[in-house]
Design an enzyme around this catalytic site. Sequence first.
Site, short mmCIF file in Angstrom:
data_model
loop_
_atom_site.label_atom_id
_atom_site.label_comp_id
_atom_site.label_asym_id
_atom_site.label_seq_id
_atom_site.Cartn_x
_atom_site.Cartn_y
_atom_site.Cartn_z
N GLN A 102 -19.00 -38.66 -6.83
CA GLN A 102 -18.18 -38.72 -8.06
C GLN A 102 -16.75 -39.04 -7.64
OE1 GLN A 102 -18.50 -35.19 -10.58
NE2 GLN A 102 -19.32 -36.43 -12.24
N ASP A 162 -20.18 -41.91 -17.53
CA ASP A 162 -21.61 -42.23 -17.59
C ASP A 162 -22.02 -43.44 -18.44
OD1 ASP A 162 -21.04 -39.73 -16.56
OD2 ASP A 162 -22.88 -38.83 -17.28
N GLU A 393 -15.69 -30.54 -24.59
CA GLU A 393 -15.84 -31.46 -23.45
C GLU A 393 -14.94 -32.69 -23.64
OE1 GLU A 393 -19.90 -32.55 -22.84
OE2 GLU A 393 -19.47 -33.89 -21.16
C1 GLC Z 1 -20.78 -35.75 -17.84
C2 GLC Z 1 -19.49 -36.53 -17.57
C3 GLC Z 1 -19.05 -36.33 -16.13
C4 GLC Z 1 -18.92 -34.83 -15.85
C5 GLC Z 1 -20.19 -34.08 -16.22
C6 GLC Z 1 -20.03 -32.57 -16.17
O1 GLC Z 1 -21.83 -36.23 -17.09
O2 GLC Z 1 -19.66 -37.88 -17.86
O3 GLC Z 1 -17.84 -36.98 -15.88
O4 GLC Z 1 -18.59 -34.61 -14.52
O5 GLC Z 1 -20.59 -34.39 -17.54
O6 GLC Z 1 -18.95 -32.16 -16.94
#
Ligand code: GLC
Length: 428
Positions: A102, A162, A393
Amino acid sequence: MSSSLDELAVEVLRTNDRGGYTVPTARLYPYQWNWDSAFIALGLATYDRKRAWQEIQFLFEGQWENGMVPSIIFRRNDPDYFPGPETWQCNDCKVLSTGISQPPVAASVARSLVESGDQFDREFAEKLFDAFYGWHKWYHEERKPDNCPIVATVHPWETGRDNCPDWELGLNNMTVDPELEAYTRMDTVHADANERPSKEQYDKYLTIVKFGRDHNWDQKTLTNEGPFLMADPCIHFILLRADRDLLWLAEQFGKSNYIDEIKGWIDEGVKGSEYLWNPKIKAYCARDVKTGEFSDGFSNASALSFYAGVGSESQMADTIRNMQRVQSKVKFMMPSWDPDAEDFEPQRYWCGPVWPQMNYMISIGLKEHGFDRMADNIRNDYAALIEQSGFFECFNSVTGEGCIGKQFSWTAALWLAWISPRKNAIAA
Ligand code: GLC
């Protein structure tokens, strides 16, 4: 207002604490995520520096021998999440994990903690220095394709963005593996399907995972021969910033043997940024390494160029102009995708919502380059979103409604580290 939000933010982090590491949110994301933990450490540091370093230390317990730090560390199997360890099958690692990485923000977070801290922070950072270095080296060597001047990515999940429409180019050029096993998604059980990626996207995400698994997670093979290969402004700019911060740490700790190599990465990164400059929209954009095609939308990753310290005066002015254009179309900055694009959806994940950690990095970079007004807009919008909707989020960039996960760790952590008066504990 802010003192009660402070208490709620601390409560979110405590509730999501699983003993040494923090999950992004219960159920939807029940493991330790890589860049989440780095931002979470900043929030923890406002009231417990030991716990902040432990968060980073736990993340690096999942580091592979080749230096890679995986996107997710699976400390225990949780049926609430798919795809878990049995799908990834990365069985050679010390702690079960995914087989991709990441965006590497940990060294930058370490620098912030050292700059604002004391001997205790220096000792921790020094202990972790080789681990940071190993991870950056892995990026520069194993994610650097043969035919591209900068690091690239093999999976949309690796970018942390994503389902951003940026990835459609690479996904359209690949096919779903006909032997892909049947699977059941769990994300749409815990969140509204309208806010999540589509079935076709998911099939392709899992096709890439299958390729990695079928090749025993040999990372060079995955980079050079895998089904998907794109250059990402998010990973590239964050790595470049983190290389600069790693250099700073090396200088602090007298690690003279590392300095020339890190400086080499920085020079290469600055020059290589031109590869992402899309003359059509006059911005840094994602690019398909296999075909050379550019994505034509201005994303929040395009705005990270300031954070990386990249761009001529005219490139900076063009980037600001793009940001002003975007700003005129939404109520809250900085949406994850271009509001002028057909596939802009202000509530769908990386297709338009505002993301806390992106606002944080973008705003820091803008301030460092004297674009104070835009930097403040981006910070104030993030604060307003939390005041309106709570610690979600991400947020609908048009209405401000919270999206997907509630009681979200990085949102709470960055509130503490960046907005509340407690920020003085880390903003030196
Ligand atoms: C989703 C997001 C990613 C993040 C994860 C956990 O997959 O796109 O960036 O790290 O959630 O929060």
